[in-house]
Scaffold this motif. Sequence first.
Motif, PDB file in Angstrom:
ATOM      1  N   THR A 216      18.441  45.001   4.490  1.00 13.01           N
ATOM      2  CA  THR A 216      17.842  44.224   3.406  1.00 13.01           C
ATOM      3  C   THR A 216      16.970  45.135   2.539  1.00 13.01           C
ATOM      4  OG1 THR A 216      15.795  43.621   4.562  1.00 13.01           O
ATOM      5  CG2 THR A 216      17.756  42.266   4.992  1.00 13.01           C
ATOM      6  N   ASP A 217      16.442  44.563   1.462  1.00 12.15           N
ATOM      7  CA  ASP A 217      15.557  45.322   0.577  1.00 12.15           C
ATOM      8  C   ASP A 217      14.225  45.648   1.247  1.00 12.15           C
ATOM      9  OD1 ASP A 217      17.489  45.164  -1.375  1.00 12.15           O
ATOM     10  OD2 ASP A 217      16.597  43.410  -2.365  1.00 12.15           O
ATOM     11  N   GLN A 219      13.863  46.860   4.274  1.00 15.74           N
ATOM     12  CA  GLN A 219      13.963  47.896   5.308  1.00 15.74           C
ATOM     13  C   GLN A 219      13.123  49.121   4.971  1.00 15.74           C
ATOM     14  OE1 GLN A 219      17.884  48.749   6.865  1.00 15.74           O
ATOM     15  NE2 GLN A 219      17.350  50.851   7.381  1.00 15.74           N
TER      16      GLN A 219
END
Length: 250
Positions: A216-217, A219
């Motif tokens: 995901t963004d 991480q």
Amino acid sequence: MANWSDPRTGAAPYAAAGARTEARDAGLRSYMLSVYNYMLSGVLLTAIIAMVFAKSSLIGLLVQQTARGYSPSMLGWIVTLSPLAIVFAMSFGQNRMSEGTLKALFFAYAGLLGASLSTIFLTYTDTSIAQVFFGTAAGFGALSLYGYTTKKDLSGFGTFLIMGLVGLIVASIVNLFLQSSVMNLVISVIGVLIFAGLTAYDTQKIKSMYAYVGGTDMQGKAVIMGALTLYLDFINMFLFLLRLFGSSRD
């Protein structure tokens, strides 16, 4: 109709599941490696800046000599307190900040803390600082490895450690006024134990976080915040061990 006796029948779902597991494991390893890389970079930056300040006239900007020894200058107080402000900003503003901003703040924190910690070279010998540093690195590595590999849930243990950390902070503040050498020794021993436990607990927590942020963004942000957490565990464990085993210059 598919032949139920054909060994190839149903193989695809198992193969797909195996591929997903391998991909997840590879992603987790990459994620944790990034956490450790940033954490290690921060520690090395802190160590380098601390030595540069300690071995040059720059340390004179941070401390001033008095009849009782050394005391922080105005700039020294700013350098000492700034990292605390950065940690609060990162902790409470991480959702609003970009990954690049968090990285910049992390390295700014490591650099400022390095300048602040340069003063330990005025109190302890270079040899004892190096010995404690490498001893801390070995202990940290073993504890973090345990936290990464253990199947035991450390969450309950972590709650106990965090409560102990709060008590440790209160005791440290009280001892600023009491100046008790016995209490200082007890605080140092308990501090080592707490941050040793937190190293294992935080490693497991960071590892488990991948299930929520992987791919995901979030991480990239999780990597930086995880590195900051382990960095703080390492630095605090080092400082408490130095108080116990460091050789004074006096």
